[in-house]
Design a protein around this motif. Structure first.
Motif, mmCIF file in Angstrom:
data_model
loop_
_atom_site.group_PDB
_atom_site.id
_atom_site.type_symbol
_atom_site.label_atom_id
_atom_site.label_comp_id
_atom_site.label_asym_id
_atom_site.label_seq_id
_atom_site.Cartn_x
_atom_site.Cartn_y
_atom_site.Cartn_z
ATOM 1 N N LEU A 87 0.826 -1.207 0.000
ATOM 2 C CA LEU A 87 0.000 0.000 0.000
ATOM 3 C C LEU A 87 0.863 1.260 0.000
ATOM 4 C CD1 LEU A 87 -2.767 -1.005 2.583
ATOM 5 C CD2 LEU A 87 -2.988 -0.906 0.091
ATOM 6 N N ALA A 88 1.991 1.208 0.712
ATOM 7 C CA ALA A 88 2.860 2.382 0.815
ATOM 8 C C ALA A 88 3.510 2.724 -0.517
ATOM 9 C CB ALA A 88 3.940 2.155 1.874
ATOM 10 N N ARG A 89 3.574 1.802 -1.451
ATOM 11 C CA ARG A 89 4.062 2.128 -2.791
ATOM 12 C C ARG A 89 3.193 3.221 -3.413
ATOM 13 N NH1 ARG A 89 3.424 -3.260 -5.717
ATOM 14 N NH2 ARG A 89 3.780 -1.934 -7.540
ATOM 15 N N GLY A 90 1.911 3.234 -3.058
ATOM 16 C CA GLY A 90 1.007 4.242 -3.588
ATOM 17 C C GLY A 90 0.868 5.447 -2.687
ATOM 18 N N CYS A 91 0.762 5.211 -1.371
ATOM 19 C CA CYS A 91 0.566 6.309 -0.409
ATOM 20 C C CYS A 91 0.966 5.824 0.975
ATOM 21 C CB CYS A 91 -0.892 6.768 -0.402
ATOM 22 S SG CYS A 91 -1.274 8.011 0.860
ATOM 23 N N ALA A 261 9.687 4.088 -0.283
ATOM 24 C CA ALA A 261 10.915 4.140 -1.078
ATOM 25 C C ALA A 261 10.777 3.283 -2.333
ATOM 26 C CB ALA A 261 12.100 3.664 -0.236
ATOM 27 N N TRP A 262 10.166 2.143 -2.186
ATOM 28 C CA TRP A 262 9.900 1.247 -3.310
ATOM 29 C C TRP A 262 9.075 1.992 -4.374
ATOM 30 C CZ3 TRP A 262 6.698 -3.855 -2.250
ATOM 31 C CH2 TRP A 262 6.587 -4.601 -3.432
ATOM 32 N N GLY A 263 8.027 2.689 -3.927
ATOM 33 C CA GLY A 263 7.203 3.452 -4.859
ATOM 34 C C GLY A 263 7.976 4.556 -5.551
ATOM 35 N N ALA A 264 8.860 5.236 -4.814
ATOM 36 C CA ALA A 264 9.681 6.297 -5.412
ATOM 37 C C ALA A 264 10.603 5.727 -6.483
ATOM 38 C CB ALA A 264 10.491 6.992 -4.320
ATOM 39 N N ALA A 265 11.171 4.571 -6.211
ATOM 40 C CA ALA A 265 12.049 3.929 -7.186
ATOM 41 C C ALA A 265 11.271 3.518 -8.429
ATOM 42 C CB ALA A 265 12.728 2.710 -6.558
ATOM 43 N N GLU A 266 10.062 3.023 -8.237
ATOM 44 C CA GLU A 266 9.234 2.646 -9.387
ATOM 45 C C GLU A 266 8.895 3.865 -10.237
ATOM 46 O OE1 GLU A 266 6.698 -1.273 -8.126
ATOM 47 O OE2 GLU A 266 6.034 0.637 -7.269
ATOM 48 N N HIS A 267 8.571 4.978 -9.573
ATOM 49 C CA HIS A 267 8.263 6.195 -10.323
ATOM 50 C C HIS A 267 9.471 6.644 -11.137
ATOM 51 C CE1 HIS A 267 6.721 10.170 -11.333
ATOM 52 N NE2 HIS A 267 7.911 10.633 -10.978
ATOM 53 N N PHE A 268 10.634 6.649 -10.524
ATOM 54 C CA PHE A 268 11.841 7.097 -11.228
ATOM 55 C C PHE A 268 12.141 6.191 -12.416
ATOM 56 C CE2 PHE A 268 16.385 7.480 -12.017
ATOM 57 C CZ PHE A 268 16.547 8.864 -12.033
ATOM 58 N N ALA A 269 12.033 4.902 -12.207
ATOM 59 C CA ALA A 269 12.337 3.954 -13.281
ATOM 60 C C ALA A 269 11.394 4.130 -14.463
ATOM 61 C CB ALA A 269 12.264 2.527 -12.751
ATOM 62 N N GLN A 354 18.864 9.566 -2.302
ATOM 63 C CA GLN A 354 19.656 9.410 -3.523
ATOM 64 C C GLN A 354 18.791 9.649 -4.758
ATOM 65 O OE1 GLN A 354 21.544 5.464 -2.148
ATOM 66 N NE2 GLN A 354 23.016 6.210 -3.646
ATOM 67 N N ILE A 355 17.605 9.057 -4.762
ATOM 68 C CA ILE A 355 16.705 9.213 -5.909
ATOM 69 C C ILE A 355 16.262 10.668 -6.043
ATOM 70 C CG2 ILE A 355 14.475 8.525 -6.875
ATOM 71 C CD1 ILE A 355 14.879 5.805 -5.466
ATOM 72 N N PHE A 356 15.968 11.299 -4.923
ATOM 73 C CA PHE A 356 15.563 12.706 -4.911
ATOM 74 C C PHE A 356 16.632 13.575 -5.568
ATOM 75 C CE2 PHE A 356 15.325 16.899 -2.939
ATOM 76 C CZ PHE A 356 13.959 17.188 -2.966
ATOM 77 N N SER A 357 17.883 13.301 -5.269
ATOM 78 C CA SER A 357 18.979 14.104 -5.824
ATOM 79 C C SER A 357 19.111 13.903 -7.324
ATOM 80 C CB SER A 357 20.292 13.761 -5.127
ATOM 81 O OG SER A 357 20.731 12.464 -5.476
ATOM 82 N N LEU A 358 18.686 12.757 -7.824
ATOM 83 C CA LEU A 358 18.760 12.499 -9.258
ATOM 84 C C LEU A 358 17.677 13.232 -10.034
ATOM 85 C CD1 LEU A 358 19.463 8.641 -9.243
ATOM 86 C CD2 LEU A 358 21.125 10.501 -9.522
ATOM 87 N N VAL A 359 16.521 13.408 -9.414
ATOM 88 C CA VAL A 359 15.400 14.061 -10.091
ATOM 89 C C VAL A 359 15.716 15.518 -10.394
ATOM 90 C CG1 VAL A 359 12.974 14.747 -9.879
ATOM 91 C CG2 VAL A 359 13.712 12.493 -9.072
ATOM 92 N N LEU A 372 7.114 13.534 -2.110
ATOM 93 C CA LEU A 372 6.181 12.984 -1.119
ATOM 94 C C LEU A 372 6.819 11.825 -0.356
ATOM 95 C CD1 LEU A 372 2.801 12.935 -3.094
ATOM 96 C CD2 LEU A 372 3.237 14.167 -0.965
ATOM 97 N N ALA A 373 7.422 10.906 -1.106
ATOM 98 C CA ALA A 373 8.042 9.735 -0.470
ATOM 99 C C ALA A 373 9.163 10.151 0.466
ATOM 100 C CB ALA A 373 8.559 8.780 -1.534
ATOM 101 N N LYS A 374 9.986 11.089 0.032
ATOM 102 C CA LYS A 374 11.107 11.526 0.859
ATOM 103 C C LYS A 374 10.607 12.140 2.163
ATOM 104 C CE LYS A 374 15.008 14.812 0.777
ATOM 105 N NZ LYS A 374 14.389 15.886 1.602
ATOM 106 N N ARG A 375 9.638 13.031 2.081
ATOM 107 C CA ARG A 375 9.121 13.663 3.302
ATOM 108 C C ARG A 375 8.428 12.653 4.213
ATOM 109 N NH1 ARG A 375 5.188 16.840 1.979
ATOM 110 N NH2 ARG A 375 5.219 16.702 -0.287
#
Length: 401
Positions: A87-91, A261-269, A354-359, A372-375
């Motif tokens: 569930l946290a992958r979404g929210c 974090a999993w959701g953030a990685a999926e979004h970036f990918a 790390q992902i945040f810095s790449l965006v 959102l995920a980072k915060r």
């Protein structure tokens, strides 16, 4: 759409008893796209929607850790952790509400059958929120048949929807903590939840003023573990009643961080192929997918998240197996779970940073999924149970004594 009051008072049939763990995990997977669509709104409104909460109930999520007598599915900590991560992958806020309200079913089971019937007898979907930290400033007065309770408790996650609340208040001359169960309708909410992350958890302050709480809904906090053991005979097929309390084996907080974090990685990918960044102060653009540093940083972050996921799945399965075999957890078991709860949260935080810095600058927008995920993960990492140094020290003591 039903309003919150209807959600609290409505009496609908319990989920099908034939639902399996895989059924629930499939339902959680299917909810992820919708939760992603609603995540920014949840952050702005500082609560999950009534519709989302209703969907969590309809899927059977609040019956995962509930005995069959009350329509429960009698599943394990392993399923609880995996559902929360998914569930946290979404929210993350939605996952947190699920995790808290589902976990608190176990607190209800420490009370007499009379209380369990009172809470779930007519409404099998009833949930419990509140705060089990002792408030030494709360006032309790002994009266015939019970107590009069006055006090305020912050961080009452899930209280937007719960029918019941649990509060820890001092009793007697020695001020020993006691757990009081109070109907939500007898409490008042203070809209004081304005954090930077996990804004949709509804973790507001709840207060009561001179509320009568009968004796059967009051228990000494120190007796909770003993009382849970005594109540096992009421639900002999529910193995999770042999889990530790409070339980770290279901990773109630860490699973939300790792899932986010999993959701953030999926979004970036999914978006990196078409993403660019300004090349330098004079302009120009570079494609992120073509940059070696992006590949190495993201590969590290995604791999760390995968390891954190696997560790949660392994440890939660081990805890569930001990409960299934009615084997009590040792101090080393508990200390290791505490260590790993904080370890995977630290890992998730480092990875999302790390992902945040790449965006780049785009991640500065509050509604950006990685922002959102980072915060959210930053907020989760401050939970009292996830103190890395404290938990590392306890683990070392458990293996060296």
């Amino acid at each position: 759409m039903m309003d919150t009051q209807t959600l609290r008072s409505g009496h609908r049939a319990a989920p099908s008893p034939s639902l399996t763990a895989e059924d629930l995990l499939t339902s959680a997977e299917e909810l992820v796209p919708l939760l992603r669509e609603r995540a920014a709104e949840v952050d702005r409104e500082r609560r999950i929607s009534d519709d989302t909460f209703r969907r969590l109930g309809d899927a059977g999520f609040f019956h995962v850790l509930k005995p069959k007598k009350y329509g429960g599915l009698e599943l394990s900590e392993h399923e609880h952790a995996r559902i929360a991560m998914t569930l946290a992958r979404g929210c993350a806020s939605t996952a947190w509400v699920f995790s808290i309200l589902s976990s608190d079913n176990m607190a209800i089971l420490a009370y007499p059958e009379e209380v369990q019937d009172e809470i779930w007898g007519e409404n099998t979907y009833a949930t419990l929120a509140g705060n089990t930290n002792l408030n030494p400033k709360a006032i309790t007065k002994r009266v015939p048949g019970g107590y009069r309770l006055t006090g305020s408790w912050g961080f009452c996650s899930g209280s937007d929807f719960s029918e019941w609340l649990i509060f820890n208040a001092p009793v007697g001359e020695d001020g020993q903590g006691h757990m009081f169960l109070v109907p939500h309708a007898e409490a008042e909410s203070t809209d004081d939840w304005f954090p930077t992350g996990m804004r949709g958890t509804g973790s507001r302050t709840m207060s009561v003023t001179d509320v009568f709480v009968p004796d059967h809904r009051v228990q000494a906090t120190k007796d909770t573990v003993r009382k849970l053991k005594e109540r096992r005979s009421l639900h002999p097929t529910f193995s999770t009643m042999y889990a530790t309390w409070p339980s770290n084996g279901r990773f109630p907080f860490a699973s939300c961080a790792v899932g986010a974090a999993w959701g953030a990685a999926e979004h970036f990918a999914s978006s990196v192929g078409g993403s660019t960044r300004v090349a330098n102060a004079l302009g120009g653009a570079v494609r992120l997918a073509e940059q070696d540093y992006v590949a190495t940083e993201f590969g590290q972050a995604q791999g760390d998240i995968e390891m954190a996921r696997l560790l949660i799945e392994k440890r939660s399965l081990e805890a569930s197996e001990r409960a299934r075999r009615h084997v009590e957890s040792t101090e080393q078991d508990v200390a290791r779970e505490l260590r790993d709860n904080s370890l995977v949260t630290r890992t998730a935080l480092r990875a999302v940073q790390q992902i945040f810095s790449l965006v780049g600058a785009r991640a500065g927008r509050s509604e950006h999924p990685v922002s959102l995920a980072k915060r959210d993960i930053e907020m989760v990492s401050h939970h009292v149970t996830l103190n890395w140094r404290q938990n590392a020290v306890r683990y070392l003591a458990s293996i060296s004594s």
